[in-house]
Design a protein around this motif. Sequence first.
Motif, PDB file in Angstrom:
ATOM      1  N   MET A 277       0.234  -1.585  16.365  1.00  0.00           N
ATOM      2  CA  MET A 277       1.607  -2.051  16.617  1.00  0.00           C
ATOM      3  C   MET A 277       2.196  -2.648  15.346  1.00  0.00           C
ATOM      4  O   MET A 277       3.346  -2.369  14.977  1.00  0.00           O
ATOM      5  N   LEU A 278       1.415  -3.474  14.656  1.00  0.00           N
ATOM      6  CA  LEU A 278       1.862  -4.064  13.392  1.00  0.00           C
ATOM      7  C   LEU A 278       2.211  -2.978  12.380  1.00  0.00           C
ATOM      8  O   LEU A 278       3.241  -3.056  11.688  1.00  0.00           O
ATOM      9  N   LEU A 279       1.374  -1.962  12.308  1.00  0.00           N
ATOM     10  CA  LEU A 279       1.575  -0.915  11.306  1.00  0.00           C
ATOM     11  C   LEU A 279       2.775  -0.030  11.635  1.00  0.00           C
ATOM     12  O   LEU A 279       3.597   0.264  10.765  1.00  0.00           O
ATOM     13  N   HIS A 280       2.886   0.379  12.881  1.00  0.00           N
ATOM     14  CA  HIS A 280       3.983   1.269  13.262  1.00  0.00           C
ATOM     15  C   HIS A 280       5.345   0.577  13.232  1.00  0.00           C
ATOM     16  O   HIS A 280       6.354   1.220  12.892  1.00  0.00           O
ATOM     17  N   GLN A 281       5.396  -0.710  13.583  1.00  0.00           N
ATOM     18  CA  GLN A 281       6.695  -1.380  13.562  1.00  0.00           C
ATOM     19  C   GLN A 281       7.256  -1.485  12.159  1.00  0.00           C
ATOM     20  O   GLN A 281       8.447  -1.700  11.966  1.00  0.00           O
ATOM     21  N   ALA A 282       6.393  -1.330  11.150  1.00  0.00           N
ATOM     22  CA  ALA A 282       6.842  -1.434   9.763  1.00  0.00           C
ATOM     23  C   ALA A 282       7.503  -0.156   9.254  1.00  0.00           C
ATOM     24  O   ALA A 282       8.223  -0.177   8.258  1.00  0.00           O
ATOM     25  N   VAL A 283       7.268   0.964   9.932  1.00  0.00           N
ATOM     26  CA  VAL A 283       7.746   2.264   9.431  1.00  0.00           C
ATOM     27  C   VAL A 283       9.269   2.362   9.354  1.00  0.00           C
ATOM     28  O   VAL A 283       9.814   2.788   8.318  1.00  0.00           O
ATOM     29  N   PRO A 284      10.024   1.997  10.417  1.00  0.00           N
ATOM     30  CA  PRO A 284      11.486   2.152  10.324  1.00  0.00           C
ATOM     31  C   PRO A 284      12.107   1.346   9.180  1.00  0.00           C
ATOM     32  O   PRO A 284      13.042   1.827   8.518  1.00  0.00           O
ATOM     33  N   GLY A 285      11.616   0.148   8.949  1.00  0.00           N
ATOM     34  CA  GLY A 285      12.150  -0.655   7.864  1.00  0.00           C
ATOM     35  C   GLY A 285      11.874  -0.026   6.511  1.00  0.00           C
ATOM     36  O   GLY A 285      12.771   0.065   5.658  1.00  0.00           O
ATOM     37  N   PHE A 286      10.638   0.407   6.306  1.00  0.00           N
ATOM     38  CA  PHE A 286      10.280   1.037   5.035  1.00  0.00           C
ATOM     39  C   PHE A 286      11.170   2.257   4.784  1.00  0.00           C
ATOM     40  O   PHE A 286      11.653   2.473   3.669  1.00  0.00           O
TER      41      PHE A 286
ATOM     42  N   TYR B  16       0.831  -1.200   0.000  1.00  0.00           N
ATOM     43  CA  TYR B  16       0.000   0.000   0.000  1.00  0.00           C
ATOM     44  C   TYR B  16       0.867   1.253   0.000  1.00  0.00           C
ATOM     45  O   TYR B  16       0.627   2.191  -0.767  1.00  0.00           O
ATOM     46  N   TRP B  17       1.870   1.282   0.879  1.00  0.00           N
ATOM     47  CA  TRP B  17       2.735   2.465   0.950  1.00  0.00           C
ATOM     48  C   TRP B  17       3.468   2.706  -0.364  1.00  0.00           C
ATOM     49  O   TRP B  17       3.563   3.845  -0.825  1.00  0.00           O
ATOM     50  N   LEU B  18       4.006   1.653  -0.952  1.00  0.00           N
ATOM     51  CA  LEU B  18       4.735   1.810  -2.216  1.00  0.00           C
ATOM     52  C   LEU B  18       3.823   2.394  -3.295  1.00  0.00           C
ATOM     53  O   LEU B  18       4.211   3.311  -4.033  1.00  0.00           O
ATOM     54  N   ASN B  19       2.605   1.881  -3.373  1.00  0.00           N
ATOM     55  CA  ASN B  19       1.660   2.360  -4.377  1.00  0.00           C
ATOM     56  C   ASN B  19       1.216   3.790  -4.083  1.00  0.00           C
ATOM     57  O   ASN B  19       1.200   4.648  -4.983  1.00  0.00           O
ATOM     58  N   PHE B  20       0.877   4.064  -2.827  1.00  0.00           N
ATOM     59  CA  PHE B  20       0.375   5.383  -2.447  1.00  0.00           C
ATOM     60  C   PHE B  20       1.429   6.460  -2.670  1.00  0.00           C
ATOM     61  O   PHE B  20       1.123   7.577  -3.115  1.00  0.00           O
ATOM     62  N   LEU B  21       2.684   6.132  -2.347  1.00  0.00           N
ATOM     63  CA  LEU B  21       3.765   7.113  -2.459  1.00  0.00           C
ATOM     64  C   LEU B  21       4.401   7.145  -3.850  1.00  0.00           C
ATOM     65  O   LEU B  21       5.279   7.967  -4.115  1.00  0.00           O
TER      66      LEU B  21
END
Length: 277
Positions: free
Chosen positions: A247-256, A27-32
Amino acid sequence: MSADPIPLAGVIGWPIWHSKSPRVHGYWLNFLGIKGHYIPMNVAPEDLETVLHSLPKAGFVGCNVTIPHKEAVLALADEVSDRAARVGAANTLVFKDGKIHADNTDGYGFIANLKQNAPDWQPDAGPAAVFGAGGAARGVIDGLLTAGVPEIRLTNRTRERAEALAEHFGDKVTVIAWDRAEIAAEGANTLVNTTSLGMEGQPPFTLSLAGAAKGALATDIVYVPLDTPFLIEARKQGLETVDGLGMLLHQAVPGFNAWFGTSPAVDAALRDVVLAP
């Protein structure tokens, strides 16, 4: 002149079909509008080392790690972050300069979820009660201690696992026997369920939270179902609640951010995408 390579990332586990991470990062890749890909990879334990050392050669800039590989990757990493070392597991790998960098963002994601959805929460206002002492509890405990919680009361159905965590994290963690688990909630400012109780297909969470401090915050790291028996019981006691999806969503932010060069937003649109059938 060759075009710039398209960065690749993904998640490795065994099995991997259940992971929501491809939906989040996709989703993030597509949205951004970022030219990149994030894919699930089913990797058996005996193949872990070979796969990890092959991914950078195939254009991967990093990956997430889930069960059962989160502890094993520490031994394979060239550099381990302080928080991954404290937790004893990694969920985020970055491939850079020919090295594997290991990090653990579970505690970060846990605290970021609480701060976003309960902005008045004060971690230093009183003790925390943590139910469960499995792998997920490690990141939660580290996050709570880092955020400034003064005392953690830890209770688990298998006492030995709780005692091992208490020894690992130090004297701010006190173990309470499971048959007296409700004592952990007495006067607690923060209550966290890290057990599988209440998850789909598992027994419900039946312990009383009646002794919690007035205005306490309760959260469950389980997000299937989103509204767990633990959270329902907490609301009956007048407690503020935060579900586990954030928690699932926020933990993904640093990696992205490390892989694709930008910090994406955790918002209602992302939640809708992840919760969609």
